[in-house]
Design a protein around this motif. Structure first.
Motif, PDB file in Angstrom:
ATOM      1  N   LEU A   1      44.288  43.533  42.796  1.00 56.20           N
ATOM      2  CA  LEU A   1      43.274  42.837  42.005  1.00 56.20           C
ATOM      3  C   LEU A   1      43.783  42.805  40.568  1.00 56.20           C
ATOM      4  O   LEU A   1      43.882  43.848  39.916  1.00 56.20           O
ATOM      5  CB  LEU A   1      41.940  43.579  42.099  1.00 56.20           C
ATOM      6  CG  LEU A   1      40.700  42.899  41.521  1.00 56.20           C
ATOM      7  CD1 LEU A   1      40.404  41.603  42.261  1.00 56.20           C
ATOM      8  CD2 LEU A   1      39.506  43.841  41.607  1.00 56.20           C
ATOM      9  N   ILE A   2      44.122  41.620  40.076  1.00 54.95           N
ATOM     10  CA  ILE A   2      44.755  41.524  38.767  1.00 54.95           C
ATOM     11  C   ILE A   2      44.042  40.508  37.892  1.00 54.95           C
ATOM     12  O   ILE A   2      43.341  39.618  38.371  1.00 54.95           O
ATOM     13  CB  ILE A   2      46.257  41.153  38.885  1.00 54.95           C
ATOM     14  CG1 ILE A   2      46.440  39.871  39.705  1.00 54.95           C
ATOM     15  CG2 ILE A   2      47.045  42.279  39.494  1.00 54.95           C
ATOM     16  CD1 ILE A   2      47.883  39.458  39.881  1.00 54.95           C
ATOM     17  N   GLY A   3      44.233  40.672  36.600  1.00 52.00           N
ATOM     18  CA  GLY A   3      43.612  39.792  35.628  1.00 52.00           C
ATOM     19  C   GLY A   3      43.690  40.418  34.248  1.00 52.00           C
ATOM     20  O   GLY A   3      43.942  41.621  34.116  1.00 52.00           O
ATOM     21  N   PRO A   4      43.470  39.651  33.189  1.00 56.03           N
ATOM     22  CA  PRO A   4      43.537  40.188  31.825  1.00 56.03           C
ATOM     23  C   PRO A   4      42.354  41.106  31.546  1.00 56.03           C
ATOM     24  O   PRO A   4      41.416  41.217  32.340  1.00 56.03           O
ATOM     25  CB  PRO A   4      43.497  38.930  30.947  1.00 56.03           C
ATOM     26  CG  PRO A   4      42.766  37.919  31.781  1.00 56.03           C
ATOM     27  CD  PRO A   4      43.139  38.207  33.202  1.00 56.03           C
ATOM     28  N   ASN A   5      42.395  41.757  30.384  1.00 53.82           N
ATOM     29  CA  ASN A   5      41.278  42.609  29.971  1.00 53.82           C
ATOM     30  C   ASN A   5      39.996  41.782  29.873  1.00 53.82           C
ATOM     31  O   ASN A   5      39.996  40.675  29.352  1.00 53.82           O
ATOM     32  CB  ASN A   5      41.571  43.258  28.619  1.00 53.82           C
ATOM     33  CG  ASN A   5      42.628  44.336  28.709  1.00 53.82           C
ATOM     34  OD1 ASN A   5      42.722  45.034  29.713  1.00 53.82           O
ATOM     35  ND2 ASN A   5      43.433  44.476  27.671  1.00 53.82           N
ATOM     36  N   GLY A   6      38.899  42.357  30.385  1.00 53.00           N
ATOM     37  CA  GLY A   6      37.633  41.651  30.333  1.00 53.00           C
ATOM     38  C   GLY A   6      37.445  40.620  31.424  1.00 53.00           C
ATOM     39  O   GLY A   6      36.468  39.862  31.403  1.00 53.00           O
ATOM     40  N   ALA A   7      38.347  40.599  32.412  1.00 52.79           N
ATOM     41  CA  ALA A   7      38.252  39.596  33.474  1.00 52.79           C
ATOM     42  C   ALA A   7      37.152  39.907  34.472  1.00 52.79           C
ATOM     43  O   ALA A   7      36.667  39.010  35.165  1.00 52.79           O
ATOM     44  CB  ALA A   7      39.589  39.461  34.201  1.00 52.79           C
ATOM     45  N   GLY A   8      36.765  41.181  34.583  1.00 54.54           N
ATOM     46  CA  GLY A   8      35.726  41.567  35.538  1.00 54.54           C
ATOM     47  C   GLY A   8      36.218  42.452  36.660  1.00 54.54           C
ATOM     48  O   GLY A   8      35.471  42.738  37.607  1.00 54.54           O
ATOM     49  N   LYS A   9      37.452  42.942  36.569  1.00 58.15           N
ATOM     50  CA  LYS A   9      38.034  43.746  37.643  1.00 58.15           C
ATOM     51  C   LYS A   9      37.299  45.078  37.821  1.00 58.15           C
ATOM     52  O   LYS A   9      36.922  45.445  38.936  1.00 58.15           O
ATOM     53  CB  LYS A   9      39.521  44.012  37.361  1.00 58.15           C
ATOM     54  CG  LYS A   9      40.349  42.765  37.092  1.00 58.15           C
ATOM     55  CD  LYS A   9      41.810  43.097  36.923  1.00 58.15           C
ATOM     56  CE  LYS A   9      42.065  44.051  35.762  1.00 58.15           C
ATOM     57  NZ  LYS A   9      41.681  43.493  34.456  1.00 58.15           N
ATOM     58  N   THR A  10      37.098  45.791  36.727  1.00 61.84           N
ATOM     59  CA  THR A  10      36.432  47.094  36.821  1.00 61.84           C
ATOM     60  C   THR A  10      34.969  46.932  37.216  1.00 61.84           C
ATOM     61  O   THR A  10      34.432  47.740  37.991  1.00 61.84           O
ATOM     62  CB  THR A  10      36.548  47.840  35.480  1.00 61.84           C
ATOM     63  OG1 THR A  10      37.937  48.002  35.151  1.00 61.84           O
ATOM     64  CG2 THR A  10      35.890  49.200  35.562  1.00 61.84           C
ATOM     65  N   THR A  11      34.314  45.893  36.712  1.00 63.06           N
ATOM     66  CA  THR A  11      32.926  45.622  37.114  1.00 63.06           C
ATOM     67  C   THR A  11      32.835  45.395  38.617  1.00 63.06           C
ATOM     68  O   THR A  11      31.920  45.892  39.283  1.00 63.06           O
ATOM     69  CB  THR A  11      32.383  44.396  36.361  1.00 63.06           C
ATOM     70  OG1 THR A  11      32.414  44.654  34.954  1.00 63.06           O
ATOM     71  CG2 THR A  11      30.960  44.085  36.784  1.00 63.06           C
ATOM     72  N   LEU A  12      33.795  44.655  39.156  1.00 65.20           N
ATOM     73  CA  LEU A  12      33.813  44.393  40.597  1.00 65.20           C
ATOM     74  C   LEU A  12      33.990  45.699  41.374  1.00 65.20           C
ATOM     75  O   LEU A  12      33.291  45.941  42.373  1.00 65.20           O
ATOM     76  CB  LEU A  12      34.938  43.414  40.920  1.00 65.20           C
ATOM     77  CG  LEU A  12      34.963  42.824  42.323  1.00 65.20           C
ATOM     78  CD1 LEU A  12      33.695  42.033  42.604  1.00 65.20           C
ATOM     79  CD2 LEU A  12      36.188  41.932  42.497  1.00 65.20           C
TER      80      LEU A  12
END
Length: 376
Positions: A105-116
């Motif tokens: 699961l990848i993406g820039p900071n603030g993309a929503g990864k940790t929220t997910l």
């Protein structure tokens, strides 16, 4: 009726208890092989029938943020009249993860990864949408659900720094209600796998960062969870420690059938571990597919760093190269991946002290996918 269409082995199909005899049978109608295990045998992780361990449909998480004007006047005014803005951390996301998968699961900071990840583990509740993890709604926080997953965050520790690793494991043994035999079997397996047996009686606070991360993984895997959520597990680790962690994770996934959802900014982690990856930007899924295809289609450049014992002379870079950092003894630049071989050949003629080739930053890859409107 079932016995009438099954052949081999010969004899009675059912035993006295009414249960079919163990063995391999062949369906005479469809020519399918059917294997019936012995009574009392439990399937191993490798024998589990694949199923979707995570199902998310139109999953959305919206936060309401309070806006306060600056200064004392703004503070007093906000006591009677408050202004809010809505922020979609995750927006209408659909995702299915099969049991036994190792997915990035990848993406820039603030993309929503940790929220997910927090929604998958029940730490926060989604605003709307459907979510099922291990057959449970995570935010119900049922003990049966919590005993089947584990979370490791690179920036947050679940270890007790004044205790030894052994004492910490015994504490988690009691939390999960593990039997002595299961505890020692699992502990021995992971201490041998991570090669940390000599560190088990040492206080956690005296361990290096790489050693602590190994202990974090042992604690997380002690109760043999079906799914492991990893958030930046190699953050701050050197190249050797990162490579060891990746090797251990791959082995745990292969030998124990543990589903692993890996969140990372390091493309090397994703490329080395995950056959499938999901890219998220602004809370939306913009790519879901093969990691190899992602690198092939969207990663256009490589980052090359070179240091020299003496300032190089007559050093030329190919067309399209972009200098990131340059000093008399160091050169860092980005170049199209097609020209990496020729660039390295030219650099070797200047006898560098060290050369490293790194993947392009994930932010650039995400922007490229987003610009091309590759929404899924």
């Amino acid at each position: 009726a079932m016995a009438a269409i099954l052949l081999k082995p010969p004899g009675n199909f059912f035993c006295k208890s009414g249960r079919p005899h163990s063995g391999t049978y062949i369906c005479t109608m469809y020519r399918h092989k059917i294997t019936i295990p012995k009574a009392g045998n439990h399937e191993t992780p490798a024998e589990r029938i694949p199923m979707n361990i995570i199902e998310a449909k139109n999953l959305t998480k919206t936060y309401r943020r309070f806006l306060k004007p600056e200064g004392l006047r703004g503070s007093i005014k906000s006591l009677w009249r408050r202004e809010y803005i809505q922020k979609d951390a995750v927006s209408s996301l659909n995702l299915s993860v099969a049991e036994g998968e190792l997915i990035g699961l990848i993406g820039p900071n603030g993309a929503g990864k940790t929220t997910l990840t927090k929604m998958f583990t029940g730490i926060i509740a989604p605003t709307s949408g459907e979510l099922s993890v291990l057959g449970y709604y995570p935010n119900d926080l049922k003990n049966e659900f919590k005993q089947q997953y584990a979370v490791v965050m690179g920036q947050k520790s679940q270890l007790f720094f004044e205790l030894t690793a052994n004492d910490t494991l015994h504490l988690f043994k009691e939390i999960y209600g593990l039997s002595e035999s299961t505890f020692h079997e699992t502990k021995d397996y992971f201490t041998n796998l991570f090669q940390v047996r000599h560190l088990m009686d040492v206080q956690v606070r005296t361990l290096s960062l790489g050693e602590r991360m190994k202990m974090e993984l042992i604690v997380a895997l002690l109760h043999n969870p079906r799914i492991l959520f990893l958030d930046e597990p190699t953050i701050g680790l050197d190249a050797i420690a990162s490579r060891q962690i990746r090797t251990f994770l791959r082995q745990v996934n292969r030998e124990r059938g543990t589903t692993i959802l890996l969140t990372s900014h390091y493309m090397e982690d994703i490329k080395a571990l995950c056959p499938r990856c999901v890219v998220i930007n602004h809370g939306k899924k913009i790519y879901d597919g093969s990691t190899e295809a992602l690198f092939e289609n969207y990663q256009q450049n490589k980052r090359i760093s070179a240091t020299f014992p003496q300032p190089p002379t007559d050093l030329s870079l190919p067309d399209g190269a972009q200098i990131i950092e340059q000093t008399p003894y160091k050169l860092v630049f980005q170049t199209p991946k097609e020209s990496v071989a020729s660039v390295l050949t030219d650099l070797m003629q200047h006898y560098p002290a060290d050369i490293s080739v790194e993947e392009e930053e994930i932010g650039a890859v995400v922007e490229r996918i987003y610009e091309e409107n590759k929404t899924v």
